[in-house]
Design a protein around this motif. Sequence first.
Motif, mmCIF file in Angstrom:
data_model
loop_
_atom_site.group_PDB
_atom_site.id
_atom_site.type_symbol
_atom_site.label_atom_id
_atom_site.label_comp_id
_atom_site.label_asym_id
_atom_site.label_seq_id
_atom_site.Cartn_x
_atom_site.Cartn_y
_atom_site.Cartn_z
ATOM 1 N N MET A 140 82.994 -42.510 18.230
ATOM 2 C CA MET A 140 81.645 -42.171 18.691
ATOM 3 C C MET A 140 80.683 -43.282 18.302
ATOM 4 N N VAL A 141 80.199 -43.989 19.300
ATOM 5 C CA VAL A 141 79.263 -45.089 19.088
ATOM 6 C C VAL A 141 77.910 -44.699 19.679
ATOM 7 N N LEU A 142 76.856 -44.842 18.887
ATOM 8 C CA LEU A 142 75.525 -44.468 19.330
ATOM 9 C C LEU A 142 74.582 -45.661 19.262
ATOM 10 N N ASN A 143 73.593 -45.661 20.131
ATOM 11 C CA ASN A 143 72.595 -46.719 20.137
ATOM 12 C C ASN A 143 71.586 -46.498 19.006
ATOM 13 N N VAL A 144 71.121 -47.602 18.429
ATOM 14 C CA VAL A 144 70.086 -47.518 17.409
ATOM 15 C C VAL A 144 68.789 -47.032 18.049
ATOM 16 N N GLN A 145 68.133 -46.099 17.367
ATOM 17 C CA GLN A 145 66.900 -45.519 17.895
ATOM 18 C C GLN A 145 65.796 -45.555 16.840
ATOM 19 N N TYR A 146 64.567 -45.544 17.343
ATOM 20 C CA TYR A 146 63.390 -45.447 16.477
ATOM 21 C C TYR A 146 62.582 -44.251 16.948
ATOM 22 N N ILE A 147 62.327 -43.339 16.040
ATOM 23 C CA ILE A 147 61.654 -42.095 16.391
ATOM 24 C C ILE A 147 60.232 -42.114 15.840
ATOM 25 N N LEU A 148 59.267 -42.014 16.747
ATOM 26 C CA LEU A 148 57.870 -41.888 16.378
ATOM 27 C C LEU A 148 57.475 -40.426 16.525
ATOM 28 N N ASN A 149 57.196 -39.795 15.400
ATOM 29 C CA ASN A 149 56.791 -38.389 15.410
ATOM 30 C C ASN A 149 55.271 -38.324 15.474
ATOM 31 N N ARG A 150 54.751 -38.005 16.646
ATOM 32 C CA ARG A 150 53.301 -37.975 16.843
ATOM 33 C C ARG A 150 52.670 -36.649 16.408
ATOM 34 N N LYS A 151 53.497 -35.728 15.943
ATOM 35 C CA LYS A 151 52.948 -34.479 15.410
ATOM 36 C C LYS A 151 52.373 -34.779 14.028
ATOM 37 N N TYR A 152 51.084 -34.952 13.968
ATOM 38 C CA TYR A 152 50.459 -35.410 12.734
ATOM 39 C C TYR A 152 50.241 -34.252 11.761
ATOM 40 N N SER A 153 50.155 -34.612 10.502
ATOM 41 C CA SER A 153 49.895 -33.632 9.444
ATOM 42 C C SER A 153 48.780 -34.164 8.556
ATOM 43 N N LYS A 154 48.211 -33.288 7.744
ATOM 44 C CA LYS A 154 47.201 -33.736 6.802
ATOM 45 C C LYS A 154 47.854 -34.540 5.692
ATOM 46 N N ILE A 155 47.157 -35.563 5.233
ATOM 47 C CA ILE A 155 47.710 -36.460 4.218
ATOM 48 C C ILE A 155 47.803 -35.759 2.867
ATOM 49 N N ASP A 156 48.908 -35.980 2.197
ATOM 50 C CA ASP A 156 49.080 -35.528 0.821
ATOM 51 C C ASP A 156 48.713 -36.712 -0.078
ATOM 52 N N HIS A 157 47.445 -36.758 -0.517
ATOM 53 C CA HIS A 157 46.970 -37.912 -1.283
ATOM 54 C C HIS A 157 47.690 -38.049 -2.626
ATOM 55 N N GLU A 158 48.115 -36.945 -3.193
ATOM 56 C CA GLU A 158 48.847 -37.011 -4.465
ATOM 57 C C GLU A 158 50.191 -37.710 -4.271
ATOM 58 N N LYS A 159 50.820 -37.459 -3.148
ATOM 59 C CA LYS A 159 52.119 -38.063 -2.870
ATOM 60 C C LYS A 159 52.001 -39.565 -2.633
ATOM 61 N N ILE A 160 50.851 -40.003 -2.104
ATOM 62 C CA ILE A 160 50.653 -41.418 -1.810
ATOM 63 C C ILE A 160 50.219 -42.205 -3.044
ATOM 64 N N ALA A 161 49.765 -41.513 -4.082
ATOM 65 C CA ALA A 161 49.202 -42.167 -5.264
ATOM 66 C C ALA A 161 50.094 -43.271 -5.847
ATOM 67 N N PRO A 162 51.425 -43.073 -5.993
ATOM 68 C CA PRO A 162 52.255 -44.151 -6.561
ATOM 69 C C PRO A 162 52.179 -45.448 -5.758
ATOM 70 N N SER A 163 52.075 -45.340 -4.445
ATOM 71 C CA SER A 163 51.962 -46.541 -3.612
ATOM 72 C C SER A 163 50.627 -47.239 -3.842
ATOM 73 N N LEU A 164 49.566 -46.465 -3.974
ATOM 74 C CA LEU A 164 48.252 -47.056 -4.231
ATOM 75 C C LEU A 164 48.222 -47.787 -5.567
ATOM 76 N N GLN A 165 48.877 -47.213 -6.571
ATOM 77 C CA GLN A 165 48.861 -47.793 -7.911
ATOM 78 C C GLN A 165 49.585 -49.135 -7.963
ATOM 79 N N GLN A 166 50.503 -49.377 -7.027
ATOM 80 C CA GLN A 166 51.307 -50.599 -7.082
ATOM 81 C C GLN A 166 51.104 -51.491 -5.867
ATOM 82 N N THR A 167 49.964 -51.345 -5.188
ATOM 83 C CA THR A 167 49.627 -52.221 -4.070
ATOM 84 C C THR A 167 48.679 -53.300 -4.572
ATOM 85 N N TRP A 168 49.059 -54.571 -4.396
ATOM 86 C CA TRP A 168 48.306 -55.674 -4.987
ATOM 87 C C TRP A 168 47.668 -56.599 -3.953
ATOM 88 N N ASP A 169 48.111 -56.548 -2.705
ATOM 89 C CA ASP A 169 47.627 -57.531 -1.724
ATOM 90 C C ASP A 169 46.792 -56.902 -0.611
#
Length: 270
Positions: free
Chosen positions: A67-96
């Motif tokens: 079974m061979v399948l093609n590579v796919q990219y899925i864009l889920n346009r069903k948006y949700s409210k941001i979980d700011h607590e979950k994003i916090a680690p990324s903010l703490q380590q973003t330098w540029d």
Amino acid sequence: MGQELVNQINTTYSVELLFEEVPIFDIDEITKDLFRNYGISNVVNNENKELVIFTFTEYQAEVQEGMVLNVQYILNRKYSKIDHEKIAPSLQQTWDFEKANETVRRAKYSCLLSDVFASQLDYRSRCELFNIVLLTILKHTNCIAVNWILSQKISDPKSFISRIEKGEYLNGALNVRLFKLEQANGEMVMDTVGLSGFGLPDIQCHFNNITASEIASLLYGYGNYIFENGDIFEDGDSVEGTRVNEKWICQHERSLIPPRRVVLNIIPQK
């Protein structure tokens, strides 16, 4: 590599797209760009048009015998409210991204972009193709920031587009983090995060009496080197340190800082 410590390749690779207003995607223009410039073969919207699937028939993976399948990219346009607590680690380590905190505070909604059936690709091709799809989408949407889930980094869309077009293919996929060890006489830990999802070791160094900028440059350089050449290091090998003719020993270990993964630990010369 000469040891059993290895990282498992992530079966999917995802980023979170952040929006201040309700997300808008010009799917027609995204499709045209991908078809014209990168040979995309098919685009499918599901019935409610929440999921958009971009298919590349030139990139395939065998998911099970026969079974061979093609590579796919899925864009889920069903948006949700941001979980700011979950994003916090990324903010703490973003330098540029100077205005990362200000930008993320404005963000209200998020959508997800993920690859599917791409884990068997050569990791360089996988990263390059993901960058291409993300870059193209960012040119035709009102996204104000990108949260790189695996590398714990926030990117400015305009800067990301510019840097990828200049050939900085790890601009989002690789990040360098800094931590201070408690009760360790001022010792610091720096590591990269992002390579482990491609089955490669991240880089780690604990140090004192060396500037963080010097270590960051060193780790980012070795992170790019491993991405380009693979994990060619053996335990006990020496690598260039921060000074001319300085040799530091490296070895594969479990990471000191989560997420738990295999790292190439570089030991500064005393």
